[in-house]
Motif scaffolding. Structure first.
Motif, short mmCIF file in Angstrom:
data_model
loop_
_atom_site.label_atom_id
_atom_site.label_comp_id
_atom_site.label_asym_id
_atom_site.label_seq_id
_atom_site.Cartn_x
_atom_site.Cartn_y
_atom_site.Cartn_z
N ALA A 103 0.84 -1.20 0.00
CA ALA A 103 0.00 0.00 0.00
C ALA A 103 0.87 1.25 0.00
CB ALA A 103 -0.91 -0.01 1.22
N GLY A 142 2.20 1.77 -3.38
CA GLY A 142 1.14 2.29 -4.23
C GLY A 142 0.96 3.78 -4.03
N LEU A 143 0.99 4.22 -2.77
CA LEU A 143 0.77 5.63 -2.48
C LEU A 143 1.90 6.50 -3.02
CD1 LEU A 143 -0.71 5.37 1.09
CD2 LEU A 143 -1.89 6.00 -1.00
N VAL A 176 3.70 5.77 -5.56
CA VAL A 176 3.48 5.80 -7.00
C VAL A 176 2.39 6.82 -7.34
CG1 VAL A 176 2.78 4.45 -9.00
CG2 VAL A 176 4.21 3.42 -7.26
#
Lengths: 478, 320
Positions: free
Chosen positions: B289, B292-293, B295
């Motif tokens: 996660a 992802g953040l 990114v």
């Protein structure tokens, strides 16, 4: 003003997009690309008249709806074909089979089991998950009910699988469906032409010398070995070689041993063997690609799972079948151990445990083997887990080139003794803890880079040693 | 308004149009509500969940070790960017993402331009050629990548090596081992050049034929015509192609998954593939996660930048 609106929209849109990607897989469907050592070749439908299965009297008393998730290997596809037989025996169980390519179904099963979401009742799991899932209380004890049924013939299952699939309490938490170890395949004609003889139990030194002699890059490569990154692809044969050389991944305190003298020698041996006498496409070769090379006559030897034997011994599927020789898994200080099984586990949260047990019992019983043999032929039988399969005259006839050898190899495996020195985990060609996936993946990626010629082995050894220690720290082992 | 100044245009006064917004607002809100709620549920909730998850050390396989560790996941990623050893392969993935996206977009644009110029002329069989040029974009990405791996680039059974041997050049390189990044870029270009062609072809066909004719009457050679008329006109379409292309190409994982699994080493691991490896394969929800953040943050910066360009380009064309 437009700009403000634009930016805000972008912020939200982009944020949500990537956040979605962080939670779910960034791409939908997974592929048939294999990630475990257990992929099997398509077995041939060579039916031979074996002993016919004992007819089970229909049991309408067990009811319920069962959702079963399975890896789409040929043995499971055969099971799918035999679903009507199950329905005949249990008319009041509604059976939904979900058969998907390995990578996809593995991820779904792992998520479903670990979150106890209850999407499935019965799932196929591998060797290193069984004990851990049991410890977490995610799966049910299947051993107790199965062993109480004399028709099931519990003691017929090879003890190595029972031991590997049991929890710390000694109870069996997943019933093995089919299993495999590893062996060495070679081309008898090429050996003869070069005046070489394959010993009954070759050593890795022998294999290295044979590969050197037989390596003729324009015709055949000395040996085909996996080097496609992935704990279950490259990781499996590599680990079995490390163990054979007297090395290990970790010592008892979870300190990395990948750079130890023995492990380093094994890793160097493996990478050098591939660089010098292996197939050039090594870093993209998994089980399937190596099998292709061997079947196409491009490799003089191939070390891999015993489950390939069924295909390699079949003249209709392998043009080299008559010239294919089978040899014991190579040794060095000890044997190159390898043991894998796909097994059925029942999720703890299931509403229909009776039905789930009935299914597991049906699919992993001695009787099921006979059913497959009579309906689909011996080539599609789930082999490797029951002694009775290897005693059956029908199977012996079908697998006459290798069944005794496979039997003796599997019987010699002990998943609790992988290495010369003690280790804190179970498992032969892998480190038997669930977090191993990440470590196995990144280590094999690094070593593939050595085989590709982009990195020096000594640099890589330092890196993977550091990776392993970092991993052990991150996961609370060190 | 500031944007108008930025664009270097004088602000023009417009007569205000008076609309009684109150009359529409209630009904309007109800009408957009379903779409809005849907958007909220499928985009914003996961985003918040990801924010929450990113503060945990959480491996799905080890629920007993789940622990709130604050911003440690982010610190780990930053250390991966700065430390020499790059323990989480984050820096490598970031660099690869930039390399793949920039080179694939640029090469696709150039090739797409050539394709478009080709099929913009009349010649026998033009329709067939056009269809063939578009086809790679219509092939399923996974099937395309498998074809590249097994039919084209394989050193034993691949077409490229066979051609080289037949022409007596000897064995070619082992594409996916010796030139992994280049191989991935080749696959990406193969797939995305047709997309660029479609955009640029649309642009070419919007050029007034009279302008071309006038140029020809004035004695322009085909090359003059291409450089003097076609290219300037296509400038905006190329910007659009670059924007859309980078949005799509930055998230490409199929080719990597099918051919190299991110290897050898970390040479072909890009950011989305790393997130997949971490969160899905490795079950490390927290770190996944967090990745992802990060990114997301990077995407927002890039997107804002690129959207400004598009914004400017549209304004320049249609006025504000």
């Amino acid at each position: 003003m437009d700009r403000t609106i634009n930016r805000r929209t972008v912020l939200k849109g982009a944020g949500a997009l990537a956040a979605g990607a962080a939670v779910v897989s960034p791409f939908g469907a997974a592929l048939a690309q294999d990630a475990s050592p257990a992929a099997s070749p398509a077995a041939s439908p060579m039916a031979s008249p074996g002993a016919s299965p004992v007819a089970i009297a229909p049991d309408p008393s067990i009811t319920g709806e069962l959702n079963v998730a399975m890896v789409a290997n040929p043995q499971m596809v055969a099971l799918q074909k035999l679903q009507p037989q199950f329905q005949e025996a249990y008319p009041n169980i509604k059976l939904n089979l979900l058969v998907l390519p390995e990578n996809e179904v593995r991820d779904r099963i792992r998520t479903d089991v670990s979150t106890q979401a209850g999407q499935f009742d019965v799932v196929t799991i591998g060797m290193f998950e069984a004990a851990d899932y049991a410890k977490q209380g995610w799966t049910m004890d299947v051993g107790t009910p199965l062993s109480s049924d004399p028709n099931y013939d519990y003691n017929d299952i090879f003890p190595a699988f029972v031991s590997a699939l049991s929890g710390e309490d000694g109870k069996l938490y997943a019933a093995p469906f089919y299993g495999e170890s590893s062996m060495l395949y070679y081309r008898k004609d090429l050996f003869e032409a070069a005046g070489l003889t394959m010993p009954d139990k070759p050593t890795w030194d022998d294999v290295g010398n044979f590969a050197k002699t037989l390596h003729k890059p324009d015709e055949t490569y000395g040996i085909a070995l996996r080097a496609l990154p992935g704990w279950g692809e490259f990781g499996a044969p590599l680990t079995s070689v490390i163990n054979a050389f007297g090395g290990r991944w970790f010592d008892e305190d979870w300190k990395s041993q990948l750079a130890s003298e023995e492990s380093a020698a094994a890793i160097k041996f493996y990478t050098d063997l591939l660089i010098n006498y292996g197939q050039p496409s090594a870093t993209t070769s998994g089980f399937t690609e190596c099998e292709n090379l061997f079947v196409q006559g491009k490799a003089a030897m191939w070390y891999d799972a015993t489950s390939a034997a069924d295909l390699l011994g079949d003249p209709q599927l392998n043009p080299q079948a008559a010239n294919t020789g089978f040899a014991y898994q190579p040794m060095e200080k000890i044997g190159s151990g390898w043991l894998w099984a796909w097994a059925f586990a029942v999720e703890k949260g299931t509403q229909h445990s009776d039905a789930a047990l009935a299914f597991v019992k049906w699919a992993t019983s001695k009787n099921y083997v006979q059913t497959v043999a009579s309906q689909l032929g011996w080539g599609q039988v789930p082999s490797g887990v029951r002694a009775s399969t290897y005693a059956d005259p029908g199977y012996k006839e079908y697998a006459k080139g290798f069944s005794d050898l496979v039997l003796s190899i599997i019987q010699a495996q002990d998943p609790t003794k992988c290495c010369v020195d003690p280790v804190p985990y179970k498992g032969l060609q892998f480190v038997g803890v669930p977090e191993f996936v990440t470590l196995g993946d990144s280590v094999t990626k690094e070593l593939a880079n050595v085989i590709a010629g982009n990195e020096k082995i000594d640099d890589a050894l330092g890196k993977i040693d550091e990776m392993a220690n970092q991993w052990a720290q991150d996961n609370g082992y060190q | 308004m500031a944007s108008n100044v930025r664009l270097g245009q004088a602000e023009t006064a417009q007569a205000p149009v008076i609309v009684d917004t109150r009359r529409y607002s209630t009904v309007g809100r109800w009408l957009v509500a379903p779409a809005f709620i849907y958007l909220l549920v499928v985009t914003q909730l996961p985003f918040i969940v990801a924010l929450y998850d990113s503060t945990f050390r959480w491996n799905l396989m080890r629920p007993e070790r789940k622990k709130n560790i604050g911003l440690q996941n982010f610190r780990d990623l930053i250390s991966s960017l700065t430390k020499d050893s790059d323990p989480y392969a984050f820096r490598a993935a970031l660099i690869n993402s930039v390399i793949f996206t920039v080179s694939a977009v640029v090469i696709s644009l150039v090739l797409g331009l050539l394709y478009a110029e080709l099929v913009n002329h009349r010649f026998p069989g033009r329709n067939v050629v056009r269809t063939m040029l578009i086809t790679p974009f219509l092939v399923m990405p996974v099937a395309g990548a498998l074809g590249w791996k097994n039919l084209m680039m394989d050193p034993d059974f691949g077409v490229i090596d066979w051609v080289m041997r037949t022409l007596h050049f000897g064995h070619g390189p082992v594409w996916l081992a010796h030139l992994p990044r280049q191989s991935i870029i080749i696959m990406l270009v193969w797939r995305w050049a047709p997309f660029m062609m479609l955009i640029l072809l649309a642009g070419m066909q919007s050029i007034d034929e009279e302008v071309r004719e006038a140029a020809r009457v004035d004695g322009a050679t085909p090359l003059n015509e291409f450089i003097g008329i076609t290219l300037p006109h296509l400038y905006r379409f190329m910007q659009l192609g670059a924007l859309l292309g980078s949005v799509y190409i930055v998230q490409e994982t199929d080719a990597i998954f099918v051919t190299t699994q991110g290897g050898p080493g970390t040479l072909t691991t890009n950011l989305p593939y790393l997130v997949y490896e971490t969160a899905v394969r490795g079950s490390q929800v927290g770190r996944g996660a967090a990745m992802g953040l990060v990114v997301v943050a990077l995407t927002i910066i890039t997107m804002t930048f690129l959207l400004r360009i598009m914004d400017r380009m549209l304004r320049a064309q249609y006025g504000s």
